[in-house]
Design a protein around this motif. Structure first.
Motif, PDB file in Angstrom:
ATOM      1  N   THR A 106      -6.540  -0.048 -10.347  1.00 33.56           N
ATOM      2  CA  THR A 106      -5.941  -0.376  -9.062  1.00 33.56           C
ATOM      3  C   THR A 106      -5.149  -1.616  -9.219  1.00 33.56           C
ATOM      4  O   THR A 106      -5.163  -2.306 -10.022  1.00 33.56           O
ATOM      5  CB  THR A 106      -7.001  -0.480  -8.182  1.00 33.56           C
TER       6      THR A 106
ATOM      7  N   ARG B 270       5.480   2.179   1.090  1.00 31.44           N
ATOM      8  CA  ARG B 270       5.773   2.849  -0.145  1.00 31.44           C
ATOM      9  C   ARG B 270       7.254   2.405  -0.350  1.00 31.44           C
ATOM     10  O   ARG B 270       7.869   1.919  -1.463  1.00 31.44           O
ATOM     11  CB  ARG B 270       5.347   4.172  -0.208  1.00 31.44           C
TER      12      ARG B 270
ATOM     13  N   ASN C  59       0.911  -1.214  -0.097  1.00 31.77           N
ATOM     14  CA  ASN C  59      -0.158   0.176  -0.040  1.00 31.77           C
ATOM     15  C   ASN C  59       0.827   1.252   0.119  1.00 31.77           C
ATOM     16  O   ASN C  59       1.355   1.646   1.041  1.00 31.77           O
ATOM     17  CB  ASN C  59      -0.942  -0.061   1.087  1.00 31.77           C
ATOM     18  N   CYS C  60       1.272   1.671  -1.247  1.00 28.02           N
ATOM     19  CA  CYS C  60       2.074   2.834  -1.298  1.00 28.02           C
ATOM     20  C   CYS C  60       1.464   4.174  -0.786  1.00 28.02           C
ATOM     21  O   CYS C  60       2.187   5.341  -0.822  1.00 28.02           O
ATOM     22  CB  CYS C  60       2.382   2.967  -2.882  1.00 28.02           C
ATOM     23  N   THR C  61       0.365   4.197  -0.309  1.00 30.57           N
ATOM     24  CA  THR C  61      -0.269   5.420   0.475  1.00 30.57           C
ATOM     25  C   THR C  61       0.355   5.457   1.863  1.00 30.57           C
ATOM     26  O   THR C  61       0.065   6.725   2.278  1.00 30.57           O
ATOM     27  CB  THR C  61      -1.953   5.475   0.434  1.00 30.57           C
ATOM     28  N   SER C  62       0.958   4.512   2.454  1.00 32.86           N
ATOM     29  CA  SER C  62       1.649   4.434   3.720  1.00 32.86           C
ATOM     30  C   SER C  62       3.000   4.592   3.395  1.00 32.86           C
ATOM     31  O   SER C  62       3.693   3.963   2.402  1.00 32.86           O
ATOM     32  CB  SER C  62       1.394   3.233   4.044  1.00 32.86           C
ATOM     33  N   ASP C  63       3.757   5.771   3.833  1.00 31.61           N
ATOM     34  CA  ASP C  63       5.081   5.837   3.777  1.00 31.61           C
ATOM     35  C   ASP C  63       5.963   4.688   4.099  1.00 31.61           C
ATOM     36  O   ASP C  63       7.012   4.309   3.154  1.00 31.61           O
ATOM     37  CB  ASP C  63       5.267   7.115   4.765  1.00 31.61           C
TER      38      ASP C  63
ATOM     39  N   GLU D 128       0.312  -0.646  -4.860  1.00 25.97           N
ATOM     40  CA  GLU D 128      -1.112   0.070  -4.740  1.00 25.97           C
ATOM     41  C   GLU D 128      -0.878   1.375  -4.422  1.00 25.97           C
ATOM     42  O   GLU D 128      -0.323   1.782  -3.361  1.00 25.97           O
ATOM     43  CB  GLU D 128      -1.832  -0.746  -3.807  1.00 25.97           C
ATOM     44  N   GLY D 129      -1.395   2.348  -5.466  1.00 26.07           N
ATOM     45  CA  GLY D 129      -1.376   3.633  -4.993  1.00 26.07           C
ATOM     46  C   GLY D 129      -2.539   4.360  -4.878  1.00 26.07           C
ATOM     47  O   GLY D 129      -2.862   5.601  -5.289  1.00 26.07           O
ATOM     48  N   GLY D 130      -3.660   3.535  -5.285  1.00 25.45           N
ATOM     49  CA  GLY D 130      -5.304   4.315  -5.329  1.00 25.45           C
ATOM     50  C   GLY D 130      -5.585   4.087  -6.698  1.00 25.45           C
ATOM     51  O   GLY D 130      -4.846   3.802  -7.550  1.00 25.45           O
TER      52      GLY D 130
ATOM     53  N   ARG E  11      -5.987   5.136 -10.673  1.00 27.75           N
ATOM     54  CA  ARG E  11      -5.371   5.786 -11.575  1.00 27.75           C
ATOM     55  C   ARG E  11      -6.071   5.877 -12.847  1.00 27.75           C
ATOM     56  O   ARG E  11      -6.359   4.807 -13.198  1.00 27.75           O
ATOM     57  CB  ARG E  11      -4.035   5.447 -11.810  1.00 27.75           C
TER      58      ARG E  11
END
Length: 271
Positions: free
Chosen positions: A154, A13, A6-10, A171-173, A175
């Protein structure tokens, strides 16, 4: 083992980018977000990795993947005899939804498929993609879906289609943004004069003509009247001329007259 980050988490990512870099170095495939849709990526300089990418999608060598680059100055390392107008288009629209077909550097040791001596290059406008590209260098990237299926917006959608053929899913949400149409990149053939659009997508023809007034739109021929940059917008610039957006980059590369799906006159399925 296939892993999704989950690349929305630093934290995830950072870990995901490091794992993706290792996977690329091991000639494996990864899935990454771009500014258009999600892509499946592999080492552009590894014939084995590119073969695995094409096999994962169920695609033949007649539809070679484009190459994503992290910065504009990578252009000269991968392409030769780059026209000044092509540089101007890159300066104007990179990073962003423009793919340029150029003559490939003949000295490069790569095999992207049946490219007829060309390479399709793009610099994506996506932070995760650019961060990964800065670690790996140029990547062969195709839409993250099985050929003929809907393009994934996604990483989880991509995993449903590509499953264990991919080592790392980033995963970045959504696109592009959820609820927004998944427009492909606009593809311009810059291997002959005048340039011409072989797939209409995210960058409208009128914007291209602000930089290169002589560029031919999708379906236009050299004998047709080409409006200047101040002309009225064409209705088809963002309409039916986009074609099927389920296959973001399925454009056969080669000389201008040959850039099409086999049997088609100009355009194949889009990115």
């Amino acid at each position: 083992m296939t892993t999704t980050y989950n690349c929305t988490s630093d934290d995830q990512r950072t870990e995901g980018l490091q794992h993706a870099q290792r996977a690329i170095s091991e000639k494996k495939c990864i899935v990454l977000p771009t500014d258009t849709v999600y892509g499946i990526g592999a080492d552009a300089f590894s014939p084995l990795a590119v073969t695995l990418l094409l096999a994962s999608k169920g695609r033949s060598r007649q539809m070679p993947p484009p190459v994503l680059i992290p910065r504009i100055n990578a252009l000269d390392g991968l392409a030769t005899d780059v026209p000044a107008d092509a540089r101007a288009l890159a300066q104007a629209f990179w990073p962003g939804g423009l793919t340029l077909i150029l003559h490939a550097q003949p000295s490069l040791d790569w095999d992207l498929g049946d490219t007829k001596g060309t390479v399709a290059l793009r610099m994506p406008d996506d932070e995760i993609a650019l961060d990964l590209l800065s670690l790996t260098g140029p990547l062969a990237v195709s839409s993250a879906n099985r050929t003929g299926q809907e393009a994934a917006q996604t990483a989880s959608e991509a995993r449903l289609q590509l499953a264990e053929s991919v080592e790392v899913y980033l995963e970045g949400g959504f696109r592009p943004v959820k609820g927004t149409a998944a427009l492909p990149s606009t593809i311009v053939d810059a291997t002959s004069t005048p340039f011409r659009v072989v797939r209409q997508g995210a960058i409208e023809l009128e914007r291209l003509r602000e930089i290169v007034p002589s560029i031919l739109g999708f379906g236009e021929t050299l004998g047709a009247e080409v409006p200047g940059p101040q002309a009225e917008p064409e209705e088809t610039a963002s309409g039916d001329a986009q074609g099927d957006v389920s296959e973001p980059d399925a454009v056969e590369q080669g000389p201008a007259a040959d850039i099409a799906e086999p049997g088609a006159p100009v355009q194949s399925k889009p990115e």
